[in-house]
Design a protein around this motif. Structure first.
Motif, mmCIF file in Angstrom:
data_model
loop_
_atom_site.group_PDB
_atom_site.id
_atom_site.type_symbol
_atom_site.label_atom_id
_atom_site.label_comp_id
_atom_site.label_asym_id
_atom_site.label_seq_id
_atom_site.Cartn_x
_atom_site.Cartn_y
_atom_site.Cartn_z
ATOM 1 N N ALA A 79 0.834 -1.206 0.000
ATOM 2 C CA ALA A 79 0.000 0.000 0.000
ATOM 3 C C ALA A 79 0.867 1.254 0.000
ATOM 4 O O ALA A 79 0.553 2.246 -0.681
ATOM 5 N N LYS A 80 1.928 1.226 0.770
ATOM 6 C CA LYS A 80 2.829 2.384 0.819
ATOM 7 C C LYS A 80 3.477 2.639 -0.536
ATOM 8 O O LYS A 80 3.618 3.783 -0.975
ATOM 9 N N ALA A 81 3.826 1.543 -1.220
ATOM 10 C CA ALA A 81 4.485 1.695 -2.523
ATOM 11 C C ALA A 81 3.543 2.309 -3.556
ATOM 12 O O ALA A 81 3.996 2.974 -4.500
ATOM 13 N N LEU A 82 2.239 2.107 -3.367
ATOM 14 C CA LEU A 82 1.274 2.644 -4.334
ATOM 15 C C LEU A 82 1.228 4.168 -4.327
ATOM 16 O O LEU A 82 0.714 4.780 -5.271
ATOM 17 N N GLN A 83 1.749 4.786 -3.266
ATOM 18 C CA GLN A 83 1.778 6.243 -3.223
ATOM 19 C C GLN A 83 2.653 6.824 -4.326
ATOM 20 O O GLN A 83 2.443 7.952 -4.769
ATOM 21 N N ASN A 84 3.587 6.006 -4.795
ATOM 22 C CA ASN A 84 4.500 6.454 -5.856
ATOM 23 C C ASN A 84 4.240 5.748 -7.181
ATOM 24 O O ASN A 84 5.077 5.779 -8.074
ATOM 25 N N ASN A 85 3.088 5.074 -7.291
ATOM 26 C CA ASN A 85 2.797 4.330 -8.528
ATOM 27 C C ASN A 85 1.402 4.695 -9.018
ATOM 28 O O ASN A 85 0.416 4.475 -8.334
ATOM 29 N N THR A 86 1.335 5.235 -10.204
ATOM 30 C CA THR A 86 0.044 5.622 -10.799
ATOM 31 C C THR A 86 -0.382 4.651 -11.898
ATOM 32 O O THR A 86 -1.493 4.776 -12.432
ATOM 33 N N GLY A 87 0.460 3.685 -12.203
ATOM 34 C CA GLY A 87 0.149 2.779 -13.312
ATOM 35 C C GLY A 87 -0.671 1.561 -12.913
ATOM 36 O O GLY A 87 -1.538 1.106 -13.662
ATOM 37 N N ILE A 88 -0.426 1.044 -11.695
ATOM 38 C CA ILE A 88 -1.095 -0.202 -11.283
ATOM 39 C C ILE A 88 -2.590 0.025 -11.073
ATOM 40 O O ILE A 88 -3.009 1.035 -10.514
ATOM 41 N N THR A 89 -3.411 -0.898 -11.539
ATOM 42 C CA THR A 89 -4.865 -0.807 -11.402
ATOM 43 C C THR A 89 -5.374 -1.582 -10.199
ATOM 44 O O THR A 89 -6.278 -1.137 -9.496
ATOM 45 N N GLU A 90 -4.780 -2.758 -9.923
ATOM 46 C CA GLU A 90 -5.234 -3.570 -8.798
ATOM 47 C C GLU A 90 -4.128 -4.489 -8.319
ATOM 48 O O GLU A 90 -3.305 -4.968 -9.101
ATOM 49 N N ILE A 91 -4.118 -4.707 -7.012
ATOM 50 C CA ILE A 91 -3.307 -5.759 -6.396
ATOM 51 C C ILE A 91 -4.282 -6.621 -5.606
ATOM 52 O O ILE A 91 -4.864 -6.181 -4.614
ATOM 53 N N CYS A 92 -4.502 -7.832 -6.051
ATOM 54 C CA CYS A 92 -5.492 -8.730 -5.438
ATOM 55 C C CYS A 92 -4.815 -9.601 -4.393
ATOM 56 O O CYS A 92 -3.869 -10.341 -4.703
ATOM 57 N N LEU A 93 -5.306 -9.503 -3.157
ATOM 58 C CA LEU A 93 -4.719 -10.250 -2.042
ATOM 59 C C LEU A 93 -5.745 -11.133 -1.338
ATOM 60 O O LEU A 93 -5.540 -11.533 -0.187
ATOM 61 N N ASN A 94 -6.832 -11.446 -2.006
ATOM 62 C CA ASN A 94 -7.850 -12.312 -1.407
ATOM 63 C C ASN A 94 -7.223 -13.632 -0.962
ATOM 64 O O ASN A 94 -6.348 -14.169 -1.622
ATOM 65 N N GLY A 95 -7.698 -14.131 0.180
ATOM 66 C CA GLY A 95 -7.257 -15.449 0.621
ATOM 67 C C GLY A 95 -5.889 -15.487 1.238
ATOM 68 O O GLY A 95 -5.308 -16.567 1.391
ATOM 69 N N ASN A 96 -5.321 -14.342 1.626
ATOM 70 C CA ASN A 96 -4.051 -14.322 2.345
ATOM 71 C C ASN A 96 -4.312 -14.292 3.847
ATOM 72 O O ASN A 96 -5.450 -14.421 4.311
ATOM 73 N N LEU A 97 -3.250 -14.063 4.634
ATOM 74 C CA LEU A 97 -3.351 -14.125 6.099
ATOM 75 C C LEU A 97 -3.686 -12.755 6.662
ATOM 76 O O LEU A 97 -2.976 -12.210 7.517
ATOM 77 N N ILE A 98 -4.784 -12.196 6.195
ATOM 78 C CA ILE A 98 -5.194 -10.856 6.604
ATOM 79 C C ILE A 98 -6.573 -10.948 7.242
ATOM 80 O O ILE A 98 -7.529 -11.420 6.613
ATOM 81 N N GLU A 99 -6.698 -10.500 8.480
ATOM 82 C CA GLU A 99 -7.974 -10.515 9.164
ATOM 83 C C GLU A 99 -8.852 -9.360 8.692
ATOM 84 O O GLU A 99 -8.342 -8.325 8.262
ATOM 85 N N PRO A 100 -10.184 -9.510 8.778
ATOM 86 C CA PRO A 100 -11.082 -8.425 8.351
ATOM 87 C C PRO A 100 -10.798 -7.096 9.052
ATOM 88 O O PRO A 100 -10.870 -6.032 8.425
ATOM 89 N N GLU A 101 -10.467 -7.154 10.365
ATOM 90 C CA GLU A 101 -10.183 -5.910 11.073
ATOM 91 C C GLU A 101 -8.930 -5.243 10.530
ATOM 92 O O GLU A 101 -8.856 -4.005 10.435
ATOM 93 N N GLU A 102 -7.915 -6.079 10.178
ATOM 94 C CA GLU A 102 -6.671 -5.531 9.637
ATOM 95 C C GLU A 102 -6.888 -4.928 8.257
ATOM 96 O O GLU A 102 -6.234 -3.941 7.887
ATOM 97 N N ALA A 103 -7.810 -5.503 7.504
ATOM 98 C CA ALA A 103 -8.056 -5.025 6.143
ATOM 99 C C ALA A 103 -8.673 -3.640 6.118
ATOM 100 O O ALA A 103 -8.537 -2.898 5.134
ATOM 101 N N LYS A 104 -9.357 -3.249 7.222
ATOM 102 C CA LYS A 104 -10.005 -1.937 7.260
ATOM 103 C C LYS A 104 -9.001 -0.793 7.121
ATOM 104 O O LYS A 104 -9.338 0.298 6.651
ATOM 105 N N VAL A 105 -7.765 -1.048 7.508
ATOM 106 C CA VAL A 105 -6.712 -0.027 7.418
ATOM 107 C C VAL A 105 -6.480 0.393 5.971
ATOM 108 O O VAL A 105 -6.103 1.537 5.691
#
Length: 951
Positions: free
Chosen positions: A915-941
């Motif tokens: 997410a931090k790297a996206l601050q300097n990237n205008t080309g990427i459209t999506e980074i899909c991370l479904n099904g990783n070790l991320i809890e719903p509460e953590e994803a809200k960030v």
């Protein structure tokens, strides 16, 4: 007198066996419905005299008989009382209602009682024994082509490739054995469905599968808890008149197998416990074409008379005998209402390994076996027929004939062998069987002499076949056979066989052809050789090809036809493939028999002028039908191609054209194909169809795209496509059981012409060996832009070869490698290929066992890439370290649009880096991370960063 041993085993006090019977007298009187079985065993072991048995039998009602039986048993002491219990326990089917009570009292027989002999005279058990005996006799010998031969099923049967499929016929996995076929826990599509539907092409082994099931059950080797096995052939139901009415009991007993005693008791048991019955119904396609399972009236009462077809439909649906196992077979193309189906199983026929095993069965001697396999290898057209077990058996038997009669020098020609050739050869072999045998002199008659000598027989057989084909009937009465002037000797040739009697009382003998394709062959033979057959009757069975709509129908026929569409527009608008394969095989054989190659054989049977006239009419109709059919199909423009989705009808047309073996016919057919992208997915095409495709397409003057995904082509099919590779820029062969051998052929051919742009080989059986051949194709075919190799068996070694070829390619834009096993070593090789690559836009390395080192290498490589826009790394083992490397890459790479890291091992920490790297990237459209070790509460960030997709 009771023995000392037994007196010692009597339960103490009130638990004696006499007391047990007295206390539970009411329960026993209520639930014992069969006294005869107990009496028989008491007599057998000398516990009862004949007078005792007569006393019991003289009682007027069943409860009175039980009471008298109990009185006599108790009066004879503890040993007899225990033996009475032992009989109830051992004959569980006869006394099924007493099972819970016997378990409750924890009855365990003494050693003395266990030594006694138990005879099972229960009507249900006796009927089961009779069924086993009858099915054992019926299934012992293979239904072989020549009735003079006795081939043991055990020695000749082989399982074929069986696939569980979805409602839409998508593969859901293979079945390993026949017992798995009846396993209700796997492949279930509809829990409420009652019928297991087994389907496949004609000759693929559906009837043989049922015969094998019968044999296994009859011999006790099919342990599926079945006590009743009822086998019916669907064509039997066409023999009943519209006015015929039967109750279910009569259908099962009078028209299948009659119980020797107490049929009412047997039927009552079946109604109470339907789950112990297995019904098999063979050949739904052999019913009348207008029979619709979904429109048959409901019949839920087993005692109420109904038409046999109504009983059939209600058995399949479960309205009658709900819970019984029902297995139904039919040819491909026959539809069964979804609500009836529990599971669907597709028979594929013989794989290459099956073929080799079958060759060893048929030819135990190694030299003959090797010679046969060499002949098949040299002639892929003949070999492709062997994927169908029936044709395989016919070809092998013909080979045996030549091997034995020509002193070990089989003369299976190296030239193209069509289906017509095989059936002509079969006919010749069997006609020659009537010749007197000699120990010193071989039969030297030519094929033309053999057919001339058998003219009367062949014409009579053709007359019977044709009369049935016109009415879609496959069973013939004695009168119909006699009217054709067939003689007793003709019936012994093996083309016709007697239909087993369907009633215990007997009746008029009926006959059928050994197989539906044989009836089709003789129908075509009759149409060719009978001088009275005109154009209308000659082309009678081609009317099924007419596209819907009157205008299209009229255009099917060339100008010299003095009539419009045969049969009118009504049939043309109906479903052309509802139980109609027998018509299509007739068309196929008609084309083969009217080919110029057959003129020499048939010129002694029919005038040459008649042959020319019929050939001209047929050829004209074939061209007009092909053009009209292709024009009727919807088209779309895609990727610069004019794409058309063809259907099985198109394959039948190509098969007929191929059967002519006329290059002129092939050239004219090629001119009629206007589209340059032929899509033939999910058409159940086999390797023989590739012969027909090549026969026509290699005449095309333009470059073509050919999509054959999701069929059954295998390596033989690839070989048969060789003649048209010089025309193909797009080749899609995914899900076709292709191995490294087939890929080798592709490599040898495609690198000759170097025009390939798209190669699809997803979900086959390609290993690292095949991957190396694909790499060579990529190296030498400079126009190749798309390569699909997912879901094969490619490891890191094959991945390295492919990556090197990708690195050297300046044209490739899309690579699909999903579902292989290239691992970190393979990933590193692809990383090298990605650096400064000039053309690659889309790359999938999903599900490839890539972990930290491989992932980091790929991320670093993308810092030196400006072409890749889509990168899939789903279902690997990538962690936060890899995520950090991709974050560093995103600070540099501004051309990547879609990065899929779904189902890896990345946590919120790695996500934060991305997410931090996206601050300097205008080309990427999506980074899909479904099904990783991320809890719903953590994803809200990361909710504010819409390009990060966590759920």
């Amino acid at each position: 007198m009771e023995t000392q041993e037994h007196r010692e085993s009597i339960p103490a006090g009130s638990d004696s066996y006499i007391n047990l019977l007295k206390i539970n007298r009411e329960l026993l009187v209520t639930h014992i419905r069969n006294t005869q079985c107990v009496v028989d065993n008491l007599l057998k072991n000398d516990y009862f005299s004949a007078e005792d048995a007569e006393i019991v039998g003289a009682c007027p009602t069943q409860p009175d008989k039980v009471r008298k039986l109990l009185d006599l048993v108790q009066s004879k002491g503890e040993e007899v009382s225990e033996f009475f219990l032992y009989v109830l326990q051992q004959l569980a089917d006869a006394y099924v209602d007493l099972r819970p009570w016997l378990l409750e009292i924890c009855y365990s027989p003494s050693q003395l009682i266990q030594s006694k002999t138990i005879v099972n005279t229960d009507p249900v058990s006796r009927y089961t024994q009779k069924l086993r005996h009858q099915l054992g006799c019926d299934s012992k010998f293979m239904l072989c082509y020549a009735q003079k031969e006795d081939l043991l099923l055990e020695e000749i049967y082989m399982d074929t490739v069986m696939e569980l499929v979805s409602f839409s016929n998508e593969n859901m996995g293979s079945l390993g054995s026949l017992s798995c076929l009846l396993d209700h826990s796997s492949g279930v599509l509809n829990e409420q469905g009652e019928t297991i539907f087994v389907f496949g092409d004609a000759g693929v082994g559906k009837s043989m599968l049922l015969q094998r099931l019968q044999s296994l059950w009859a011999s006790g080797r099919l342990d599926i808890g079945v006590k009743f096995f009822f086998h019916f052939r669907c064509r039997m139901f066409s023999c009943f008149k519209e006015s015929d009415m039967l109750c279910l009991q009569d259908l099962l007993f009078k028209h299948y197998c009659y119980p020797e005693q107490d049929p009412d008791e047997v039927f009552a048991f079946l109604l109470r416990f339907p789950h112990v019955a297995l019904f098999t119904f063979d050949g739904l396609d052999e019913l009348h074409s207008d029979f619709d399972l979904s429109r048959v009236p409901d019949s839920c009462c087993p005692w109420e008379p109904a038409h046999p077809l109504v009983l059939l439909a209600n058995l399949l649906s479960g309205r009658l005998l709900k819970g019984a196992s029902k297995l139904l077979t039919a040819r491909t193309g026959v539809e069964v209402p979804r609500q009836l189906l529990r599971k669907k199983v597709l028979l594929r026929g013989f794989s290459p390994s099956h073929l080799q095993t079958y060759a060893r069965k048929m030819f135990p001697e190694r030299p003959a076996q090797d010679r046969l396999l060499q002949q098949l290898e040299a002639n892929p057209n003949l070999c492709s027929l062997c994927t169908v077990p029936l044709f395989c058996w016919i070809i092998f038997r013909c080979f045996q004939h030549f091997y034995t009669t020509l002193e070990g020098s089989p003369q299976l020609s190296d030239c193209t062998v069509t289906l017509t050739d095989v059936f002509l050869l079969v006919t010749e072999v069997h006609l020659n069987r009537t010749q007197p045998s000699s120990l010193v002199q071989r039969n030297t008659r030519s094929p033309a002499e053999t057919f001339s000598a058998g003219w009367r027989t062949l014409r009579s057989l053709g007359q019977v076949a044709h009369s049935g084909m016109e009415r879609s009937l496959f069973v013939f009465t004695q009168e119909e056979v006699q009217a054709s002037e067939l003689q007793e000797g003709d019936l012994q040739l093996g083309f016709l066989r007697a239909v087993p009697e369907m009633t215990p009382e007997g009746g008029q003998q009926s006959y059928e052809f050994f197989h539906i394709t044989l009836q089709a062959f003789f129908t075509a033979f009759f149409l060719v050789v009978d001088n009275k057959v005109g154009h209308r009757e000659l082309l009678r069975f081609f009317q099924e090809w007419a596209p819907p709509g009157e205008a299209a129908v009229e255009s099917c026929y060339p100008p010299f036809f003095p009539f419009q569409c045969l049969g009118g527009g009504r049939l043309a608008r109906s479903d052309p493939f509802k139980n109609k394969d027998h018509f299509q095989f007739t068309n196929l054989f008609l084309c083969g028999l009217l080919s110029k190659a057959r003129q020499k054989l048939l010129q002694h049977l029919v005038p040459a002028a008649t042959l020319r006239r019929k050939r001209k009419a047929l050829w004209g109709h074939l061209f007009a039908s092909l053009r009209a059919y292709l024009k009727s199909l919807p088209r779309c423009q895609s990727g610069g191609f004019s794409q058309v989705q063809a259907m099985p009808t198109f394959l039948w047309m190509l098969r007929c054209i191929y059967e002519t073996q006329s290059q002129k016919v092939g050239q004219l057919a090629a001119k009629g194909i206007c589209a340059n992208y032929l899509k033939l997915t999910f058409c159940n095409a086999c390797s023989a169809d590739c012969s027909a495709l090549s026969f026509v397409l290699h005449h095309s003057r333009k470059q073509l795209a050919l999509d054959l995904d999701n069929n059954n082509l295998n390596d033989y099919g690839v070989r048969e496509l060789q003649p048209c590779f010089s025309r193909l820029t797009v080749i899609r062969l995914s899900v076709n059981q292709i191995t490294d051998s087939g890929v080798k052929v592709l490599c040898e051919e495609l690198t000759k012409y170097k025009i390939l742009e798209y190669l699809g080989l997803y979900n086959n059986q390609i290993t690292d060996v095949g991957a190396r051949y694909v790499a060579q194709i990529l190296d030498e075919c400079k126009a190749l832009t798309h390569l699909k190799l997912g879901k094969n068996k490619i490891s890191s070694e094959g991945g390295k070869w492919l990556a090197l070829a990708v690195k050297n390619s300046t044209s490739i834009s899309e690579i699909g490698m999903w579902g292989n096993q290239i691992g970190d070593e393979g990933a590193k090789a692809f990383a090298e290929a990605l650096k400064n690559h000039p053309s690659l836009i889309n790359l999938s390395l999903a599900a490839n066992c890539i972990s930290t080192e491989g992932g980091k290498s790929l991320a670093r490589a993308l810092q030196q890439n400006t072409t890749l826009k889509i990168f899939w790394l789903t279902q690997n083992e990538l962690n936060d370290e890899v995520a950090e490397s991709f974050a560093e890459m995103l600070k540099v790479n501004q051309t990547l649009k879609h990065l899929w890291l779904i189902q890896n091992q990345i946590t919120a920490m790695g996500t934060a880096q991305l997410a931090k790297a996206l601050q300097n990237n205008t080309g990427i459209t999506e980074i899909c991370l479904n099904g990783n070790l991320i809890e719903p509460e953590e994803a809200k960030v990361f909710e504010d960063e819409k390009r990060i997709i966590c759920f």
